[in-house]
Enzyme design. Structure first.
Site, PDB file in Angstrom:
ATOM      1  N   LYS A  69     -26.722 -64.305  15.743  1.00 56.03           N
ATOM      2  CA  LYS A  69     -25.591 -63.421  16.040  1.00 56.03           C
ATOM      3  C   LYS A  69     -25.613 -62.209  15.130  1.00 56.03           C
ATOM      4  O   LYS A  69     -25.460 -62.324  13.918  1.00 56.03           O
ATOM      5  CB  LYS A  69     -24.253 -64.135  15.850  1.00 56.03           C
ATOM      6  CG  LYS A  69     -23.078 -63.277  16.321  1.00 56.03           C
ATOM      7  CD  LYS A  69     -21.729 -63.748  15.823  1.00 56.03           C
ATOM      8  CE  LYS A  69     -21.333 -63.164  14.490  1.00 56.03           C
ATOM      9  NZ  LYS A  69     -21.043 -61.721  14.487  1.00 56.03           N
ATOM     10  N   GLU A  97     -26.407 -66.177   1.848  1.00 60.27           N
ATOM     11  CA  GLU A  97     -26.762 -65.022   1.026  1.00 60.27           C
ATOM     12  C   GLU A  97     -25.514 -64.172   0.996  1.00 60.27           C
ATOM     13  O   GLU A  97     -25.153 -63.557   2.001  1.00 60.27           O
ATOM     14  CB  GLU A  97     -27.970 -64.324   1.659  1.00 60.27           C
ATOM     15  CG  GLU A  97     -28.793 -63.556   0.662  1.00 60.27           C
ATOM     16  CD  GLU A  97     -28.281 -62.170   0.501  1.00 60.27           C
ATOM     17  OE1 GLU A  97     -27.402 -61.984  -0.366  1.00 60.27           O
ATOM     18  OE2 GLU A  97     -28.721 -61.291   1.240  1.00 60.27           O
ATOM     19  N   CYS A 108     -25.731 -55.813  -0.770  1.00 61.88           N
ATOM     20  CA  CYS A 108     -25.148 -56.904  -1.549  1.00 61.88           C
ATOM     21  C   CYS A 108     -25.711 -56.945  -2.971  1.00 61.88           C
ATOM     22  O   CYS A 108     -25.045 -57.360  -3.889  1.00 61.88           O
ATOM     23  CB  CYS A 108     -25.367 -58.239  -0.845  1.00 61.88           C
ATOM     24  SG  CYS A 108     -27.037 -58.424  -0.233  1.00 61.88           S
ATOM     25  N   GLU A 122     -16.562 -56.639  -5.431  1.00 65.87           N
ATOM     26  CA  GLU A 122     -17.639 -56.012  -4.679  1.00 65.87           C
ATOM     27  C   GLU A 122     -17.009 -54.976  -3.740  1.00 65.87           C
ATOM     28  O   GLU A 122     -16.250 -55.323  -2.834  1.00 65.87           O
ATOM     29  CB  GLU A 122     -18.409 -57.058  -3.862  1.00 65.87           C
ATOM     30  CG  GLU A 122     -19.566 -56.443  -3.109  1.00 65.87           C
ATOM     31  CD  GLU A 122     -20.373 -57.482  -2.332  1.00 65.87           C
ATOM     32  OE1 GLU A 122     -19.779 -58.374  -1.717  1.00 65.87           O
ATOM     33  OE2 GLU A 122     -21.620 -57.364  -2.333  1.00 65.87           O
TER      34      GLU A 122
END
Lengths: 492, 287, 303
Positions: free
Chosen positions: A198, A272, A306, A403
């Site tokens: 997906k 991840e 990331c 983040e």
């Protein structure tokens, strides 16, 4: 002509010779107006309760195409199709033949590289320089590298008879759409698994173009299935009882939900997740190259990375010099049209992401951070964020802790190596880190102390199919890439 | 109507990316089992070998300096080009005496073997490297590096698959080579240089000579700038000569005997390792 | 000359990571210069050319032809700038000076026992004085690479300072011969020494050693110039020389300058190309831009 002295040296970058626009032509690409789900080797309409949603170009806010939203029922059909393909074709092939199919995919990607790059930039907002020179070549390389493993797995895991797991359910993010697809699909196929993948809802197009490529490569139907949709589709995939392995790249929050929902099943999984990497600059570093590394670390792909070096830790003795060089350097970053070959920073991927970044910038200012942005102009339409630096921030500032996933750098100083390591590790994340020093022994000492899965020394944001990638702590579980990246798709 | 007159192919040797004739001007005549003349091939001399050796040495730094990924792409390209010329090689192998079925199987196996070793180019390092947990404050790691220039003497009866199986692991590991083709299959060996030539293999990486083993074996095993020799015939006298000559400069000697090059046991990374040196680096760890 | 405080200890090495430098150059090379910005760049590059002839077989006749070319790059194109200077050996300075009378093109002389620099300091200084006396506007000196590579940095400093003194008001370019210095850290060090010792320009190469100018070396020198500027407030010029033959490469150099030092350096007072065949390629590209037709060298005078 003679050497004359100015009291206040200053560099000027604009005015005399500015680059004219150099747009990459999008004439040669083909995008359909509407895309169905790719299941069992065919494009099929979503089941009757399903519907279509638009994917838009974040640099123009214009609709590019509609894509189907897969329902739980569609996901079920996709998983069944993957299971059938696994039982009927893929698990019966020799490693050599699997390798040949994957090599074929790699070659087809190389042939269509520019089309993929252009669509990636249109759909996601990243500069064509990056999609053309980084994303797509890496995609091909990942397929090449993993292709070679398909008939060599017994050497990767000596003493064992490596076997596939079965059907892999894979969910990928919007920051490197096709590259994350490659990271997921290439090792899965090499290991002998079939997949249902997906793509992210804001960047589904290159995955759908990849589906067309899978047809052209003549892969057995159902080996690769692509289901588009948002969170609900992903959840249906993760929770499908006949999925043997879940691979997810995305936020730590969603990763936590996935890990929890897999409790009690015997599905294998890799996650991840997010990061808040520290880029540590020692005073004995090659400063000009370190500045490039800082820029690359935080402004690559608009900071939607990331493993971005979103925290800069700089030793006090060189802090002023590094900051001055950084402020000069960001003046030369070109922000704008992702399809312009000169663009360094493209569009923020979505309105929602831009809002999130803006909120953090406001918070950073409100909490007393000293903000500096490039003087560049940005287009009227589309989602944009200028390169942003924050000075005078500390561990407790929200822009240091969270983040942001945008072109925003938080700058802190340190005095000793121990202090640098302590600050770098003082986060729930542990994905990546950077160390800049001309002294080799210091590199090895600092990297051994950093609690993160990838450390770049005197470089940053380097990726290679042979090199494992993944996080410590809340940045994830498992590795992707390299020999270790095969393991999550193998039963030993 | 008269029959069209065939244009016959001249078989040449391949040195430094060029198709040349032997400096000797001499030739050997190839015949098939029934004694019919097939072609003339070059009777290479030690001077030809020396030229080829200089080319291989010159190419070695550049070839090993390419990224492993790039070398893999080039080997894969060789497979693609060979696939495109399947018919030509099947024809030549048939002329050389193989049955049509065997010729076809052999060409397919040669293509697949190139793909196999293409895949190893960026992987054998991961299998054969190590980080060594030494008892001091040092980061200690060992990695393979190519030995250098390799003499490859293909066995007399070897065929396309034998030739490919000897060349592929040597160049996959970043070495360059001078190859003496087996005499019986010199035609397909010469044609294989055309595959090499059109596959982005840099000039000098693979050099292929034809001629008499008896005239060249001594030079190919004694040359002081050759680092390793790869030999697969089983004759004891030749093997002894090679080992004696190798001792002049401590060449690596690799013998691999086989009665069937098609066998999958010839697909493994240890043949690559045979032509590698292991380098260990010690590095301090401290602030 | 101004007095500089805080001259660095040249035994200290400024760390430079070559891999990083190569990556930076490769990224800058990806700039795509089109349309007007390309035409501007071509004209700018032409105005920065030092037309050079430095052969053993140079004659007054050859130098006169070169000087004519310098003043009339291409008759049929309007608005073409003239080049910045003509660069010759000292014994041909007078000829060049006379040929260029009435133009604002400078005459540069290579001196100090170009290209090796292997003469006594006295004799090298004499040569500088001779060239200045003959009318040179600019002196291109070479450093003694042997002394530099032996670590005698004071010698290098002193030879540049002595040459500068001999030059008086005449402009001094210091050739580092980077192809013989090998490492980028040496390039940086030689740049710093030259600038602190009084250079007006730093220059990569004599053109007699390979490699001559390269972009990584030029980037490191530009960064040295930038750091010197921030420390002292003094702008030093840069001249890559040798090996730059086509317009595409020249434009890549201009991008390096713009994005390292900014637009203040984009003029012949602070940036030069040392080249012999570049000017004609720039002219060909200018005509190509104007007409849309790719050009042939047959239609552009050699000198």
């Amino acid at each position: 002509m003679a050497r004359t002295k100015t009291d206040q040296p200053k560099l000027n970058f604009d005015g005399l010779w500015d680059y004219d626009p150099a747009p990459e032509s999008s004439d040669a690409i083909s995008i359909k107006d509407q895309y169905d789900l790719f299941i069992g080797g065919e494009f099929v309409a979503p089941s009757k309760e399903g519907r279509y949603f638009d994917t838009i170009n974040p640099s123009t806010e214009e609709r590019i195409a509609s894509v189907a939203e897969a329902t739980t029922q569609d996901v079920d059909i996709a998983v069944k199709s993957a299971r059938k393909a696994y039982d009927k074709y893929w698990s019966k092939l020799t490693g050599k033949d699997r390798a040949k199919y994957i090599f074929r995919i790699a070659r087809l990607i190389q042939e269509r590289a520019r089309e993929f790059a252009i669509i990636e930039s249109m759909d996601g907002g990243k500069p064509i320089r990056e999609s053309r020179d980084v994303d797509i070549p890496l995609v091909a390389a990942h397929f090449f590298y993993n292709a070679g493993w398909a008939d060599k797995l017994q050497y990767a895991f000596p003493g064992r008879q490596p076997k596939p797991l079965g059907v892999a359910g894979q969910i990928i993010p919007w920051n490197f759409p096709l590259l994350m697809l490659a990271w997921k699909i290439a090792p899965a196929l090499a290991g002998g698994n079939t997949v249902v993948l997906k793509p992210a809802e804001t960047t589904p197009l290159t995955a759908l173009k990849f589906a067309e490529l899978i047809q052209d490569a003549d892969l057995p139907p159902g080996v690769v299935n692509i289901v588009t949709g948002a969170g609900a589709t992903g959840s249906a995939l993760v929770n499908h009882p006949d999925v043997n392995k879940v691979a997810f790249t995305g936020s730590t929050n969603v990763g936590r939900i996935i890990q929890k929902s897999l409790a009690g099943t015997d599905k294998k999984y890799t996650l991840e997740l997010g990061g808040k990497a520290a880029n540590i600059i020692f005073e004995d570093a090659a400063i000009d190259q370190a500045v490039e590394g800082i820029v690359n670390g935080i402004f690559f792909n608009q900071g939607h990375v990331c493993c971005a070096g979103s925290r800069l830790l700089v030793q006090e003795g060189v802090a002023d010099e590094v900051y001055r060089k950084l402020t000069d350097r960001i003046e030369t970053l070109v922000v704008g049209d992702p399809l312009d070959k000169n663009t360094d920073i493209g569009a923020i991927n979505s309105k929602a992401q831009l809002d999130r970044i803006s909120t953090f910038i406001e918070k950073g200012i409100a909490e007393g951070g000293e903000v500096h942005q490039s003087s560049c102009s940005v287009p009227d339409k589309g989602y944009w964020c200028k390169p942003t630096l924050f000075k005078n921030v500390s561990q407790s500032h929200s822009i240091v802790q969270n983040e942001i996933f945008g072109p925003v750098l938080a700058i802190q100083t340190f005095r000793t190596p121990a202090e640098a390591v302590e600050k770098a590790n003082n986060t729930p994340y542990g994905l990546s880190g950077g160390v800049w020093t001309d002294k080799g022994s210091k590199i090895f000492k600092i990297t051994s102390k950093l609690r993160a899965g990838v450390i770049w020394a005197n470089t940053f944001n380097k990726f290679d199919p042979t090199s494992p990638f993944g996080g410590y702590k809340e940045s994830g579980v498992g590795r992707e890439g390299g020999l270790h990246g095969l393991l999550p798709y193998i039963k030993l | 109507m008269s029959k069209r007159l065939d244009v016959l192919k001249t078989y040449k040797i391949y040195i430094n990316g060029q198709f040349v004739r032997s400096e000797s001007g001499h030739y050997l005549t190839l015949t098939n089992k029934s004694g019919e003349q097939l072609a003339n091939i070059c009777r290479s001399t030690r001077k030809d070998f020396r030229q080829a050796m200089v080319a291989a040495r010159g190419a070695q730094g550049g070839w090993s300096g390419k990224t492993a990924y790039n070398r893999g792409q080039i080997l894969y390209r060789m497979a693609e080009i060979l696939e495109g010329r399947r018919a030509q090689f099947i024809h030549e192998l048939s002329l050389e005496g193989a049955s049509a079925k065997k010729a076809e199987a052999e060409v397919d196996a040669a293509i697949d073997r190139l793909v196999y070793f293409a895949g190893w180019c960026d992987k054998y390092q991961q299998i054969f490297s190590s980080v060594n947990p030494v008892q001091s404050a040092h980061f200690n790691f060992s990695t393979p590096e190519p030995t250098g220039v390799v003499s490859i003497i293909a066995e007399e009866k070897s065929s396309l698959i034998g030739l490919v199986s000897m060349i592929a692991p040597v160049i996959a590991g970043g070495n360059t080579c001078v190859v003496l083709a087996g005499q019986r299959n010199a035609m397909s060996a010469c044609s294989f240089t055309e595959v090499i030539h059109s596959s982005d293999v840099p000039s000098g990486v693979i050099n292929v000579l034809t001629g008499l083993k008896s005239e060249l074996i001594s030079h190919m095993s004694s040359h002081m700038d050759i680092n390793a020799i790869f030999y697969t015939d089983s004759d004891t006298d030749s093997k002894k000569l090679i080992q004696e000559n190798a001792s002049l400069n401590i060449k690596r000697v690799v013998f691999e005997e086989t009665d069937d090059w098609m066998d999958e046991r010839h697909e493994n990374p240890y043949i690559i390792l045979d032509f590698q040196e292991i380098k260990t680096t010690w590095h301090p760890v401290s602030v | 000359m101004e007095v500089l405080n805080k001259i660095p200890d040249f035994r200290d090495t400024v760390p430079i990571d070559t891999v990083g430098v190569l990556e930076r150059v490769s990224r800058l090379n990806k700039r795509s210069i089109k349309k007007e910005s390309k035409m501007d760049a071509l004209k700018m590059a032409l105005s920065m050319c030092d037309l050079t002839t430095l052969e053993g077989m140079d004659t007054p006749g050859k130098v006169r032809q070169l000087c004519y070319k310098a003043q009339h790059p291409h008759e049929s194109i309007p608005d073409i700038p003239s080049v910045a200077a003509v660069c010759v050996y000292p014994n041909l300075v007078r000829t060049a000076k006379e040929s260029l009378k009435g133009s604002n093109i400078n005459v540069a002389a290579v001196a100090t026992y170009f290209p090796s620099g292997n003469g006594t300091l006295e004799s090298r200084i004499e040569e500088v004085k001779y060239a200045v006396n003959e009318g040179a506007d600019e002196i291109d000196m070479v450093i003694s690479r042997g002394a530099f590579l032996r670590g005698e940095y004071n010698f290098t400093f002193d030879e540049v300072a002595a040459t500068k003194e001999a030059c008086g008001d005449v402009h001094l370019k210091v050739i580092l011969e980077t192809g013989e210095l090998e490492t980028l850290e040496n390039v940086r060090k030689a740049s710093d020494i030259s600038m602190y010792a009084g250079a007006d320009f730093i220059k990569t190469s004599t053109g007699k050693v390979s490699p001559a100018a390269t972009q990584p070396v030029t980037l490191v020198m530009l960064e040295a110039i930038r750091d010197f500027y921030y420390k002292t407030g003094i702008k030093i010029g840069m001249k890559p020389a040798g090996g730059i033959r086509d317009s595409k490469t020249a434009i890549q150099y201009l991008v390096l300058v713009k994005e390292t030092l900014g637009i203040d350096w984009l003029n012949p007072d602070l940036f030069r190309f040392g080249a012999s065949s570049l000017a004609n390629d720039l002219l060909m590209q200018i005509v190509k831009q104007q007409t849309g037709v790719y050009q042939s060298a047959d239609y552009f005078s050699k000198d």
